[in-house]
Design an enzyme around this catalytic site. Structure first.
Site, PDB file in Angstrom:
ATOM      1  N   ASN A  76       0.162  -3.871  -6.098  1.00 64.03           N
ATOM      2  CA  ASN A  76      -0.244  -3.981  -4.691  1.00 64.03           C
ATOM      3  C   ASN A  76      -0.208  -5.394  -4.142  1.00 64.03           C
ATOM      4  O   ASN A  76      -0.726  -5.652  -3.054  1.00 64.03           O
ATOM      5  CB  ASN A  76      -1.620  -3.344  -4.457  1.00 64.03           C
ATOM      6  CG  ASN A  76      -2.747  -4.063  -5.171  1.00 64.03           C
ATOM      7  OD1 ASN A  76      -2.545  -5.046  -5.886  1.00 64.03           O
ATOM      8  ND2 ASN A  76      -3.960  -3.561  -4.983  1.00 64.03           N
ATOM      9  N   GLY A 117     -10.328  10.445 -13.258  1.00 61.81           N
ATOM     10  CA  GLY A 117      -9.175  10.309 -12.376  1.00 61.81           C
ATOM     11  C   GLY A 117      -8.220   9.269 -12.905  1.00 61.81           C
ATOM     12  O   GLY A 117      -8.578   8.091 -12.999  1.00 61.81           O
ATOM     13  N   GLY A 163     -17.626   2.332  -2.351  1.00 60.40           N
ATOM     14  CA  GLY A 163     -16.181   2.177  -2.359  1.00 60.40           C
ATOM     15  C   GLY A 163     -15.689   0.905  -1.705  1.00 60.40           C
ATOM     16  O   GLY A 163     -14.772   0.248  -2.205  1.00 60.40           O
ATOM     17  N   THR A 186       0.838  -1.188   0.000  1.00 60.67           N
ATOM     18  CA  THR A 186       0.000   0.000   0.000  1.00 60.67           C
ATOM     19  C   THR A 186       0.878   1.245   0.000  1.00 60.67           C
ATOM     20  O   THR A 186       2.100   1.163  -0.153  1.00 60.67           O
ATOM     21  CB  THR A 186      -0.985  -0.040   1.185  1.00 60.67           C
ATOM     22  OG1 THR A 186      -1.943   1.003   1.032  1.00 60.67           O
ATOM     23  CG2 THR A 186      -0.278   0.105   2.520  1.00 60.67           C
ATOM     24  N   LYS A 197       3.315   1.600  -3.839  1.00 63.97           N
ATOM     25  CA  LYS A 197       2.738   0.877  -4.970  1.00 63.97           C
ATOM     26  C   LYS A 197       3.490   1.129  -6.280  1.00 63.97           C
ATOM     27  O   LYS A 197       3.699   0.207  -7.073  1.00 63.97           O
ATOM     28  CB  LYS A 197       1.266   1.243  -5.135  1.00 63.97           C
ATOM     29  CG  LYS A 197       0.359   0.698  -4.042  1.00 63.97           C
ATOM     30  CD  LYS A 197      -1.094   1.033  -4.335  1.00 63.97           C
ATOM     31  CE  LYS A 197      -2.024   0.524  -3.251  1.00 63.97           C
ATOM     32  NZ  LYS A 197      -3.451   0.815  -3.564  1.00 63.97           N
ATOM     33  N   GLY A 247      -5.019   8.684 -11.653  1.00 65.74           N
ATOM     34  CA  GLY A 247      -3.969   8.350 -10.696  1.00 65.74           C
ATOM     35  C   GLY A 247      -3.886   6.856 -10.509  1.00 65.74           C
ATOM     36  O   GLY A 247      -4.283   6.075 -11.392  1.00 65.74           O
ATOM     37  N   GLY A 248      -3.405   6.433  -9.328  1.00 69.77           N
ATOM     38  CA  GLY A 248      -3.173   5.015  -9.095  1.00 69.77           C
ATOM     39  C   GLY A 248      -4.413   4.155  -9.226  1.00 69.77           C
ATOM     40  O   GLY A 248      -4.446   3.186  -9.994  1.00 69.77           O
TER      41      GLY A 248
END
Length: 286
Positions: free
Chosen positions: A92, A132, A244, A67, A71, A134-135
């Site tokens: 991950n 989004g 989520g 985490t 990552k 990002g990761g």
């Protein structure tokens, strides 16, 4: 019960105070009689490259959950990475293969896709918008592509991040149609919010919800509350949706498969999880 035969799964990150994985995995291992344990290990970024390799020199190491903030760094430390990790640009989960090589993969997006397919949605041939890049957004995009998505629209204010993700997708999935720079959900079968918008009161919505069709499926990655403002709006418009924490519980069976352990269902994991609060859907997992 930990004994001399117990195998270790390191939960590597820093800081560890918010880690919840041990409270999900370990009750499941106990219930099933699996001789393994997930242990939080706080490792700062400067020590991480050496520590990851040292951990896998232990004779009883089984794997590692990775985490923040490690990552992205992990990718360069491995002997082999899966396609999803390559597209996401992050990893991950790590294990040793039978030749002693470090192998990694990314499962954040797998959890998202497993969740929506278990809710009856078909990804193959569908269209999707991921807001989004990002990761977590990159991981969702990678897993949607792997599942046979026909067209993917990407949006991120960071144009460089968006273009970089698109480049990786084109390299690994040349048949995937890509549209860049639009956050319009109109006509999309799947809409994913992979931004932090919704974590704080007063955050703007990540999309124009008036453009959502009732047939669209809306997925969220924000975990600070179950029904975010985006999901509340989607629900009011008749959309099916995913919270989520669904994404996180859905990815654990994939981790178990990756580590060669007996797998289970998200429902059993929720039932067995032991959190400090009684809410079966905890406010956040690391």
């Amino acid at each position: 019960m930990i004994s001399g035969t117990t195998r270790l799964i390191a939960h590597l990150g820093y800081p560890t105070g918010s880690f919840k994985a041990p409270m999900i995995y370990n009750p499941y291992f106990t219930d099933r009689g699996i001789d393994a344990v997930v242990v939080p290990m706080g490792c700062r970024a400067v020590e991480y490259p050496d520590f990851l390799k040292l951990f896998f020199r232990l004779s009883n190491s089984l794997g590692a959950l990775i985490t923040m903030p490690h990552k992205v760094t992990t990718i360069a430390l491995l002997d082999e990475i899966g396609t999803t990790a390559a597209v996401a640009g992050a990893c991950n989960a790590v294990r040793l293969d039978d030749r002693g090589r470090l192998v990694g993969e990314m499962f954040d997006g797998e959890g998202f896709v497993r969740g929506l397919t278990r809710k009856g949605r078909v990804v193959a041939g569908a269209t999707a918008l991921v807001v989004g890049c990002g990761g977590v957004g990159s991981a969702i995009a990678a897993s949607l592509a792997r599942a046979g998505l026909a067209r993917l629209t990407l949006f991120d204010p960071d144009a460089a991040a968006m273009e970089a993700l698109a480049g990786r997708l084109r390299r690994h999935y040349p048949e995937l149609a890509l549209v860049l720079g639009s956050a319009d959900p109109a006509g999309q079968d799947i809409v994913a919010n992979a931004t932090p918008l919704g974590m704080k009161p007063g955050d703007p919505l990540p999309i124009d919800v008036t453009r959502l069709a009732p047939e669209s499926f809306v997925g969220e990655v924000v975990m600070s509350q179950e029904i975010t403002p985006l999901l509340a709006e989607a629900r009011s418009r008749g959309c099916a949706y995913q919270v989520g924490t669904d994404m996180l519980f859905e990815q654990i069976p994939a981790y178990l498969d990756f580590f060669g352990l007996p797998t289970t269902t998200p429902e059993e994991l929720r039932r067995l999880a032991r959190f400090s609060k009684p809410d079966p859907r905890p406010p956040g997992l690391a």
